[in-house]
Write a protein that holds these residues in place. Structure first.
Motif, PDB file in Angstrom:
ATOM      1  N   LYS A   1      -0.292 -17.357 -23.076  1.00 35.75           N
ATOM      2  CA  LYS A   1      -0.152 -18.810 -23.135  1.00 35.75           C
ATOM      3  C   LYS A   1       0.559 -19.229 -24.426  1.00 35.75           C
ATOM      4  N   GLY A   2       1.516 -20.126 -24.263  1.00 36.40           N
ATOM      5  CA  GLY A   2       2.274 -20.598 -25.410  1.00 36.40           C
ATOM      6  C   GLY A   2       3.465 -19.723 -25.761  1.00 36.40           C
ATOM      7  N   ARG A   3       3.547 -18.540 -25.176  1.00 34.29           N
ATOM      8  CA  ARG A   3       4.671 -17.623 -25.450  1.00 34.29           C
ATOM      9  C   ARG A   3       5.544 -17.387 -24.215  1.00 34.29           C
ATOM     10  N   PHE A   4       4.925 -17.342 -23.044  1.00 37.62           N
ATOM     11  CA  PHE A   4       5.637 -17.072 -21.798  1.00 37.62           C
ATOM     12  C   PHE A   4       5.715 -18.341 -20.954  1.00 37.62           C
ATOM     13  N   THR A   5       6.803 -18.468 -20.221  1.00 37.84           N
ATOM     14  CA  THR A   5       6.977 -19.592 -19.302  1.00 37.84           C
ATOM     15  C   THR A   5       7.483 -19.092 -17.965  1.00 37.84           C
ATOM     16  N   ILE A   6       6.770 -19.459 -16.901  1.00 41.52           N
ATOM     17  CA  ILE A   6       7.205 -19.088 -15.553  1.00 41.52           C
ATOM     18  C   ILE A   6       7.872 -20.287 -14.905  1.00 41.52           C
ATOM     19  N   SER A   7       8.926 -20.027 -14.165  1.00 45.05           N
ATOM     20  CA  SER A   7       9.626 -21.096 -13.447  1.00 45.05           C
ATOM     21  C   SER A   7      10.214 -20.518 -12.173  1.00 45.05           C
ATOM     22  N   ARG A   8      10.649 -21.391 -11.279  1.00 44.17           N
ATOM     23  CA  ARG A   8      11.229 -20.908 -10.043  1.00 44.17           C
ATOM     24  C   ARG A   8      12.370 -21.809  -9.604  1.00 44.17           C
ATOM     25  N   ASP A   9      13.315 -21.193  -8.909  1.00 44.44           N
ATOM     26  CA  ASP A   9      14.450 -21.900  -8.313  1.00 44.44           C
ATOM     27  C   ASP A   9      14.293 -21.735  -6.812  1.00 44.44           C
TER      28      ASP A   9
ATOM     29  N   GLY B   1      16.063  -7.706 -15.720  1.00 48.24           N
ATOM     30  CA  GLY B   1      15.894  -8.331 -17.028  1.00 48.24           C
ATOM     31  C   GLY B   1      15.012  -7.591 -18.001  1.00 48.24           C
ATOM     32  N   GLY B   2      14.398  -6.501 -17.584  1.00 50.71           N
ATOM     33  CA  GLY B   2      13.564  -5.753 -18.514  1.00 50.71           C
ATOM     34  C   GLY B   2      14.402  -5.017 -19.546  1.00 50.71           C
ATOM     35  N   GLY B   3      13.719  -4.406 -20.514  1.00 46.89           N
ATOM     36  CA  GLY B   3      14.442  -3.657 -21.528  1.00 46.89           C
ATOM     37  C   GLY B   3      13.620  -3.456 -22.783  1.00 46.89           C
ATOM     38  N   LEU B   4      14.317  -3.027 -23.826  1.00 45.30           N
ATOM     39  CA  LEU B   4      13.700  -2.786 -25.127  1.00 45.30           C
ATOM     40  C   LEU B   4      14.016  -3.953 -26.055  1.00 45.30           C
ATOM     41  N   VAL B   5      12.982  -4.461 -26.719  1.00 49.62           N
ATOM     42  CA  VAL B   5      13.178  -5.587 -27.622  1.00 49.62           C
ATOM     43  C   VAL B   5      12.260  -5.403 -28.829  1.00 49.62           C
ATOM     44  N   GLN B   6      12.677  -5.910 -29.966  1.00 51.22           N
ATOM     45  CA  GLN B   6      11.854  -5.827 -31.169  1.00 51.22           C
ATOM     46  C   GLN B   6      10.740  -6.872 -31.137  1.00 51.22           C
ATOM     47  N   PRO B   7       9.653  -6.609 -31.841  1.00 51.11           N
ATOM     48  CA  PRO B   7       8.587  -7.625 -31.938  1.00 51.11           C
ATOM     49  C   PRO B   7       9.146  -8.954 -32.424  1.00 51.11           C
ATOM     50  N   GLY B   8       8.685 -10.030 -31.778  1.00 55.87           N
ATOM     51  CA  GLY B   8       9.185 -11.355 -32.086  1.00 55.87           C
ATOM     52  C   GLY B   8      10.379 -11.765 -31.259  1.00 55.87           C
ATOM     53  N   GLY B   9      10.938 -10.828 -30.531  1.00 49.27           N
ATOM     54  CA  GLY B   9      12.118 -11.114 -29.716  1.00 49.27           C
ATOM     55  C   GLY B   9      11.777 -11.750 -28.390  1.00 49.27           C
ATOM     56  N   SER B  10      12.805 -11.939 -27.570  1.00 48.20           N
ATOM     57  CA  SER B  10      12.657 -12.605 -26.276  1.00 48.20           C
ATOM     58  C   SER B  10      13.338 -11.807 -25.176  1.00 48.20           C
ATOM     59  N   LEU B  11      12.817 -11.960 -23.981  1.00 47.81           N
ATOM     60  CA  LEU B  11      13.426 -11.417 -22.769  1.00 47.81           C
ATOM     61  C   LEU B  11      13.194 -12.409 -21.643  1.00 47.81           C
ATOM     62  N   ARG B  12      14.084 -12.359 -20.662  1.00 44.56           N
ATOM     63  CA  ARG B  12      13.918 -13.185 -19.472  1.00 44.56           C
ATOM     64  C   ARG B  12      13.967 -12.290 -18.254  1.00 44.56           C
TER      65      ARG B  12
ATOM     66  N   LEU C   1      10.608 -15.364 -15.605  1.00 42.06           N
ATOM     67  CA  LEU C   1       9.583 -15.298 -16.636  1.00 42.06           C
ATOM     68  C   LEU C   1      10.295 -15.230 -17.985  1.00 42.06           C
ATOM     69  N   GLN C   2      10.250 -16.322 -18.722  1.00 40.02           N
ATOM     70  CA  GLN C   2      10.809 -16.353 -20.061  1.00 40.02           C
ATOM     71  C   GLN C   2       9.725 -15.903 -21.033  1.00 40.02           C
ATOM     72  N   MET C   3      10.008 -14.835 -21.755  1.00 39.09           N
ATOM     73  CA  MET C   3       9.020 -14.248 -22.657  1.00 39.09           C
ATOM     74  C   MET C   3       9.533 -14.364 -24.086  1.00 39.09           C
ATOM     75  N   ASN C   4       8.828 -15.123 -24.894  1.00 42.40           N
ATOM     76  CA  ASN C   4       9.181 -15.313 -26.301  1.00 42.40           C
ATOM     77  C   ASN C   4       8.105 -14.741 -27.207  1.00 42.40           C
ATOM     78  N   SER C   5       8.447 -14.560 -28.455  1.00 34.72           N
ATOM     79  CA  SER C   5       7.488 -14.042 -29.445  1.00 34.72           C
ATOM     80  C   SER C   5       6.784 -12.802 -28.932  1.00 34.72           C
ATOM     81  N   LEU C   6       7.556 -11.871 -28.423  1.00 33.42           N
ATOM     82  CA  LEU C   6       6.975 -10.677 -27.815  1.00 33.42           C
ATOM     83  C   LEU C   6       6.252  -9.819 -28.839  1.00 33.42           C
ATOM     84  N   LYS C   7       5.187  -9.194 -28.358  1.00 32.48           N
ATOM     85  CA  LYS C   7       4.349  -8.338 -29.194  1.00 32.48           C
ATOM     86  C   LYS C   7       4.327  -6.927 -28.609  1.00 32.48           C
ATOM     87  N   PRO C   8       4.037  -5.924 -29.413  1.00 40.44           N
ATOM     88  CA  PRO C   8       3.949  -4.566 -28.871  1.00 40.44           C
ATOM     89  C   PRO C   8       2.958  -4.461 -27.714  1.00 40.44           C
ATOM     90  N   GLU C   9       1.906  -5.248 -27.749  1.00 39.42           N
ATOM     91  CA  GLU C   9       0.920  -5.193 -26.657  1.00 39.42           C
ATOM     92  C   GLU C   9       1.431  -5.794 -25.350  1.00 39.42           C
TER      93      GLU C   9
END
Length: 123
Positions: free
Chosen positions: A64-72, A8-19, A80-88
């Motif tokens: 906190k507030g941007r990422f959410t961890i869950s398990r099946d 699920g990794g990759g390249l995304v623009q700032p503000g984007g999301s990855l899972r 790991l749902q990652m929203n509002s991604l930042k360059p850092e």
């Protein structure tokens, strides 16, 4: 033998999301805590988020507030749902799990790491 395989990794623009996904396989009896760590160039590996077997979670303050961890649990998979991604947030993300496994004779517990997946946040 137990393996953790991330995807699920990759390249995304700032503000984007990855899972990110991490699936555990092998002679698994049970998976206790699972989590995600990350390591940026020149920095130490740090905890991003962790989830226990009963679903208790903890997060790094920076996500906190941007990422959410869950398990099946039936699938032995953590997300790991990652929203509002930042360059850092750019780093190699590693899956980690405490697993009880069968040796063929008895059960033992061991901590495992995945191979890592690159997340790059850039415009």
């Amino acid at each position: 033998q137990v393996q953790l395989v991330e995807s699920g990794g990759g390249l995304v623009q700032p503000g984007g999301s990855l899972r990110l996904s991490c699936a555990a396989s092998g002679s698994i009896r049970s998976i206790l805590a699972m989590g995600w760590y990350r390591q940026a160039p020149g920095k130490q590996r740090e905890l991003v988020a962790r989830i226990t077997g009963v679903g208790n979670t903890n997060y790094a303050d920076s996500v906190k507030g941007r990422f959410t961890i869950s398990r099946d649990n039936p699938k032995n998979t953590v997300y790991l749902q990652m929203n509002s991604l930042k360059p850092e947030d750019t780093a190699v993300y590693y899956c980690n799990a405490d697993i009880s496994y069968y040796t063929g004779i008895s059960y033992r517990e061991k901590n495992y790491w995945g191979q890592g997946t690159q997340v790059t946040v850039s415009s």
